[in-house]
Scaffold this motif. Structure first.
Motif, PDB file in Angstrom:
ATOM      1  N   ASN A 132    -100.169  32.960 123.666  1.00  0.00           N
ATOM      2  CA  ASN A 132     -99.281  33.723 122.921  1.00  0.00           C
ATOM      3  C   ASN A 132     -98.145  32.982 122.501  1.00  0.00           C
ATOM      4  OD1 ASN A 132    -100.808  36.044 122.512  1.00  0.00           O
ATOM      5  ND2 ASN A 132     -99.765  37.055 124.376  1.00  0.00           N
ATOM      6  N   ARG A 133     -97.957  31.932 123.389  1.00  0.00           N
ATOM      7  CA  ARG A 133     -96.596  31.111 123.137  1.00  0.00           C
ATOM      8  C   ARG A 133     -96.951  29.740 122.467  1.00  0.00           C
ATOM      9  NH1 ARG A 133     -95.429  34.460 127.423  1.00  0.00           N
ATOM     10  NH2 ARG A 133     -93.418  35.475 127.435  1.00  0.00           N
ATOM     11  N   LEU A 134     -98.256  29.419 122.750  1.00  0.00           N
ATOM     12  CA  LEU A 134     -98.427  28.079 122.098  1.00  0.00           C
ATOM     13  C   LEU A 134     -99.484  28.051 121.154  1.00  0.00           C
ATOM     14  CD1 LEU A 134     -99.463  26.628 125.787  1.00  0.00           C
ATOM     15  CD2 LEU A 134     -97.348  26.223 124.643  1.00  0.00           C
ATOM     16  N   PHE A 175     -81.696  23.600 122.547  1.00  0.00           N
ATOM     17  CA  PHE A 175     -82.994  22.778 122.342  1.00  0.00           C
ATOM     18  C   PHE A 175     -82.910  22.092 121.028  1.00  0.00           C
ATOM     19  CE2 PHE A 175     -83.914  26.182 125.328  1.00  0.00           C
ATOM     20  CZ  PHE A 175     -85.099  25.474 126.249  1.00  0.00           C
ATOM     21  N   ALA A 176     -83.444  20.628 121.271  1.00  0.00           N
ATOM     22  CA  ALA A 176     -83.597  20.006 119.955  1.00  0.00           C
ATOM     23  C   ALA A 176     -84.485  20.542 118.968  1.00  0.00           C
ATOM     24  CB  ALA A 176     -83.836  18.565 120.218  1.00  0.00           C
ATOM     25  N   ASN A 177     -85.618  21.257 119.345  1.00  0.00           N
ATOM     26  CA  ASN A 177     -86.692  21.850 118.473  1.00  0.00           C
ATOM     27  C   ASN A 177     -86.487  23.517 118.926  1.00  0.00           C
ATOM     28  OD1 ASN A 177     -88.943  23.017 117.440  1.00  0.00           O
ATOM     29  ND2 ASN A 177     -90.093  21.348 117.736  1.00  0.00           N
ATOM     30  N   PRO A 178     -86.456  24.344 118.226  1.00  0.00           N
ATOM     31  CA  PRO A 178     -86.246  25.599 118.393  1.00  0.00           C
ATOM     32  C   PRO A 178     -87.645  26.209 119.019  1.00  0.00           C
ATOM     33  CG  PRO A 178     -86.269  25.495 115.954  1.00  0.00           C
ATOM     34  CD  PRO A 178     -85.953  24.182 116.465  1.00  0.00           C
ATOM     35  N   ASP A 179     -88.537  25.754 118.670  1.00  0.00           N
ATOM     36  CA  ASP A 179     -89.915  26.257 119.187  1.00  0.00           C
ATOM     37  C   ASP A 179     -90.150  25.561 120.419  1.00  0.00           C
ATOM     38  OD1 ASP A 179     -90.564  27.405 116.810  1.00  0.00           O
ATOM     39  OD2 ASP A 179     -91.415  25.686 115.865  1.00  0.00           O
ATOM     40  N   LEU A 180     -89.362  24.606 121.069  1.00  0.00           N
ATOM     41  CA  LEU A 180     -89.692  24.187 122.421  1.00  0.00           C
ATOM     42  C   LEU A 180     -89.372  24.891 123.695  1.00  0.00           C
ATOM     43  CD1 LEU A 180     -90.815  21.314 123.624  1.00  0.00           C
ATOM     44  CD2 LEU A 180     -88.249  20.647 123.670  1.00  0.00           C
ATOM     45  N   VAL A 192     -85.713  29.452 132.220  1.00  0.00           N
ATOM     46  CA  VAL A 192     -86.025  28.851 130.928  1.00  0.00           C
ATOM     47  C   VAL A 192     -85.576  29.811 129.755  1.00  0.00           C
ATOM     48  CG1 VAL A 192     -87.077  27.573 129.136  1.00  0.00           C
ATOM     49  CG2 VAL A 192     -87.335  26.793 131.420  1.00  0.00           C
ATOM     50  N   PRO A 193     -86.187  31.254 129.980  1.00  0.00           N
ATOM     51  CA  PRO A 193     -86.015  32.243 129.026  1.00  0.00           C
ATOM     52  C   PRO A 193     -84.394  32.551 128.751  1.00  0.00           C
ATOM     53  CG  PRO A 193     -87.934  33.191 130.053  1.00  0.00           C
ATOM     54  CD  PRO A 193     -87.323  31.885 130.808  1.00  0.00           C
ATOM     55  N   GLY A 194     -83.404  32.222 129.912  1.00  0.00           N
ATOM     56  CA  GLY A 194     -82.170  32.386 129.739  1.00  0.00           C
ATOM     57  C   GLY A 194     -81.425  31.267 129.237  1.00  0.00           C
ATOM     58  N   ASP A 216     -82.513  20.403 130.584  1.00  0.00           N
ATOM     59  CA  ASP A 216     -83.021  20.865 131.646  1.00  0.00           C
ATOM     60  C   ASP A 216     -83.985  21.492 131.761  1.00  0.00           C
ATOM     61  OD1 ASP A 216     -80.108  20.117 132.402  1.00  0.00           O
ATOM     62  OD2 ASP A 216     -79.547  22.235 132.197  1.00  0.00           O
ATOM     63  N   ALA A 217     -84.422  22.304 130.772  1.00  0.00           N
ATOM     64  CA  ALA A 217     -85.789  23.051 130.620  1.00  0.00           C
ATOM     65  C   ALA A 217     -87.169  22.211 130.487  1.00  0.00           C
ATOM     66  CB  ALA A 217     -85.826  23.975 129.459  1.00  0.00           C
ATOM     67  N   ASN A 218     -86.657  21.013 129.602  1.00  0.00           N
ATOM     68  CA  ASN A 218     -87.947  19.912 129.527  1.00  0.00           C
ATOM     69  C   ASN A 218     -88.093  19.130 130.764  1.00  0.00           C
ATOM     70  OD1 ASN A 218     -89.723  19.125 127.343  1.00  0.00           O
ATOM     71  ND2 ASN A 218     -88.670  17.169 127.551  1.00  0.00           N
ATOM     72  N   THR A 219     -87.005  18.858 131.409  1.00  0.00           N
ATOM     73  CA  THR A 219     -87.133  18.004 132.571  1.00  0.00           C
ATOM     74  C   THR A 219     -87.821  18.818 133.600  1.00  0.00           C
ATOM     75  OG1 THR A 219     -85.127  16.781 132.316  1.00  0.00           O
ATOM     76  CG2 THR A 219     -85.752  17.041 134.456  1.00  0.00           C
TER      77      THR A 219
END
Length: 488
Positions: free
Chosen positions: A203-205, A135-140, A127-129, A47-50
Motif C-alpha cells: 500500500n506504500r510502494l 524529506f527531499a522527495n515527499p514520497d520518500l 519515521v512516521p513522526g 535520518d530516515a534514509n540512513t
C-alpha cells in the motif's frame, strides 16, 4: 526477567543506524542508548534514509554471514557434496545433519536476526513522526516505511522457514532497560503477520523506481508481491499465490534477459531482477574473499577456485554430480556451462575483482545476491496453476523459462509428471540461489533428491533447525524446536 540478549540487539542496531549507510561493517556490542537519544536521532528525512539503509546493510550481513543464505537454502537440498576435509563445518549439513561435532551455534543462533528486526521496528515506529518537510522527495517518507514493512515480512518469513516458531517482536525496544523476553510464536501466526506486513508495504510502494540508483536493491511493490507469492505458496494457498504471482508478471515491468546475455543476471540489476542484495565492488560493496581455511568465512569462495580465484587450488564446495546429473538431462541446456566448470565448480557468481590490482592477492566478489527474479515467480505461478488444475495455463510459463535455456518445450502428460517438471525446472534455473531446500520441502519431494537426508528426521519435523541452547541462559521463555529436544 529482562533480556540481556535484547539489550545487545538494541545497542548494535542503534550503532549501526548511525554509522553504517549501506556498507557492510561489523556490528559492535556497545552499551545501549536510552529512548531520549533514539527520539532525538529521528528528526529529518536524511535520518530516515540512513536508518533504512542500515536495515538493508544488516540484512546483507545476516544473509552473507558464514554463507547462511546458501547453508540454509542450498546445502540440505543435495546440490553439493562439501569436502569434509576442507570444510568440516558445512559438510554434514549436505546430509541433513543439523547437529554433531562441527555443526553448532553459528547455524542455530538467531540473535543477529533480531538486531535486524530491532532496526526495522525503529524505522516503522519512528519515521512516521519525522516532519514531511525534511524529506527531499515527499514520497520518500511513505516509501521508507513501506520498505521497512517489506524487510520485516521477509526476515520473519526467512526465519520461520528455518526454525518454524520464532519470537514475533513488532515494537522496538526504545528503552532497553524495560526489554522483556518473548516466547516462540506459532509459525502460522508469524506467517499471518508476514502477509499483513506485505499488505502494509504494498500500500506504500509502487512498481518501478523514480530514483534508478535504488533499482532492484531497494524494495518496490514488485519485491513485496514476489515475497507475498512465496509466503502463500509456502502456506499452500495456491489460489492466492497464482493471483499474486500474476500481478508481478503482468504489472511489474520485468522481462527475461535473452540467452546471449544470461550471465548478466548474476552480476545484478538485470531486467528480470525483482529484489537483490547489493554486492558491487564498484560501489564499495564487494565481498572480500579471503583464502578459505575451512572456517566458513569468505563470501562464495567455497564454490570457486582457479581460474576464477587466483591462487585458490581447491574447491571446498564441489557440486554433487549425482544430483546435478539427475536434473540437468538435456545437453542443449545453456545453463550447464554457464553454471558449472569442470563438473566441480559453481560459477554463477564469479565476477571477481582484485583490490590490489595485478598482484591478485585480494579478490573481491562483485555479484549481487539474487533474492527474487522473474523466472522464479513465473515458475511459482506455474506450480500454483498446476495445483489448481489449470495445467494448460501452467505449461506456457514453464516453456518460456525452458526456451530461454535453449531446451525443448514440455510435451509430457499432466498430473505428477508436469508437477515434477516444474519443480525440476526451478531446481535447474535457481541452482545455488538459496531456494532449492525450501522448494523441496514445500512440494514434499526432499527425500527424492537428497537421498542422504534421514527419513525419520524429515518425517518428524527435523527439517527445521534447532536453536542454540546458550540462548536459554538469559531467556527462560524459550523452548527447543520439538524434534531436537533432548538431542543437543
Amino acid at each position: 526477567m529482562q533480556s540481556k540478549t535484547i539489550k545487545r540487539y538494541s545497542a548494535a542496531a542503534l550503532f549501526f543506524l548511525l554509522v553504517s549507510g549501506i556498507s557492510c561493517k561489523k556490528v559492535l556490542d556497545l552499551e545501549p542508548h536510552n529512548s531520549t537519544f533514539t527520539q532525538a536521532y529521528f528528526q529529518t528525512g536524511q535520518d530516515a534514509n540512513t536508518a533504512i539503509a542500515g536495515a538493508y546493510a544488516l540484512l546483507r550481513n545476516v544473509l552473507m554471514n558464514h554463507y547462511s543464505w546458501h547453508v540454509y537454502g542450498d546445502l540440505p537440498s543435495g546440490e553439493y557434496a562439501v569436502d569434509g576435509g576442507l570444510d568440516a563445518f558445512n559438510s554434514p549439513i549436505c546430509n541433513g545433519q543439523f547437529t554433531g561435532l562441527n555443526v553448532g551455534p553459528r547455524e542455530w543462533n538467531w540473535q543477529n536476526y533480531y538486531q535486524l528486526i530491532q532496526q526495522i521496528n525503529l524505522v516503522i515506529n519512528k519515521v512516521p513522526g519525522v516532519p514531511l518537510s525534511t524529506f527531499a522527495n515527499p514520497d520518500l517518507k511513505t516509501q521508507i516505511v513501506g520498505e521497512a514493512f517489506f524487510l520485516r515480512a521477509y526476515t520473519y518469513f526467512y526465519m520461520s522457514r528455518i526454525w518454524g516458531d520464532v519470537p514475533l517482536k513488532l515494537q522496538p525496544d526504545l528503552d532497553v532497560s524495560q526489554a522483556l523476553n518473548i516466547p516462540r510464536t506459532p509459525a502460522a501466526t508469524v506467517l499471518a503477520q508476514c502477509l499483513a506486513d506485505c499488505d502494509s508495504a504494498a500500500n506504500r510502494l509502487v512498481f518501478g523506481y523514480t530514483d534508478q540508483t535504488m533499482a532492484v536493491v531497494r524494495a518496490n511493490k514488485g519485491s513485496v508481491l514476489a515475497l507475498k507469492a512465496h509466503i502463500q505458496a509456502w502456506k499452500k494457498d495456491y489460489a492466492s499465490c497464482e493471483k499474486t504471482a500474476n500481478e508481478v508478471i503482468v504489472n511489474g515491468g520485468y522481462s527475461l534477459v535473452d540467452s546471449a546475455h544470461y550471465s548478466d543476471v548474476f552480476v545484478g540489476r538485470s531486467t528480470e531482477g525483482i529484489f537483490e542484495v547489493n554486492i558491487n565492488y564498484g560501489q564499495s560493496e564487494g565481498v572480500a574473499l579471503n583464502n578459505d581455511d575451512g572456517s566458513g568465512d569468505g563470501g562464495y569462495l567455497p564454490t570457486l577456485a582457479q581460474p576464477f580465484i587466483a591462487g585458490q587450488t581447491r574447491v571446498n564446495w564441489p557440486i554433487n554430480n549425482e544430483y546435478v546429473g539427475m536434473i540437468f538431462t538435456d545437453p542443449a541446456d545453456i545453463r550447464y556451462n554457464l553454471y558449472f566448470y569442470n563438473d566441480q565448480q559453481t560459477i554463477k557468481y564469479s565476477n571477481i575483482s582484485y583490490a590490489d590490482g595485478s598482484a591478485k592477492n585480494d579478490p573481491r566478489l562483485s555479484n549481487n545476491l539474487n533474492i527474487f527474479r522473474l523466472p522464479d515467480i513465473m515458475l511459482l505461478r506455474a506450480e500454483a496453476l498446476q495445483k489448481l488444475g489449470r495445467e494448460a495455463d501452467a505449461i506456457p510459463l514453464l516453456n518460456a523459462v525452458k526456451e530461454r535455456a535453449g531446451i525443448a518445450d514440455y510435451s509430457g502428460p499432466g498430473g505428477d509428471d508436469l508437477a515434477k517438471e516444474i519443480l525440476e525446472e526451478r531446481l535447474r534455473e535457481l541452482f545455488f540461489e538459496g531456494q532449492a531446500y525450501y522448494d523441496l520441502l514445500r512440494t514434499g519431494q526432499l527425500l527424492n533428491y537428497n537421498k542422504s537426508f534421514n527419513p525419520d528426521q524429515y518425517q518428524h519435523g527435523g527439517w527445521l533447525w534447532p536453536i542454540d541452547p546458550s540462548m536459554f541462559k538469559d531467556d527462560f521463555t524459550l523452548v527447543q524446536t520439538p524434534y531436537w529436544r533432548g538431542k543437543l
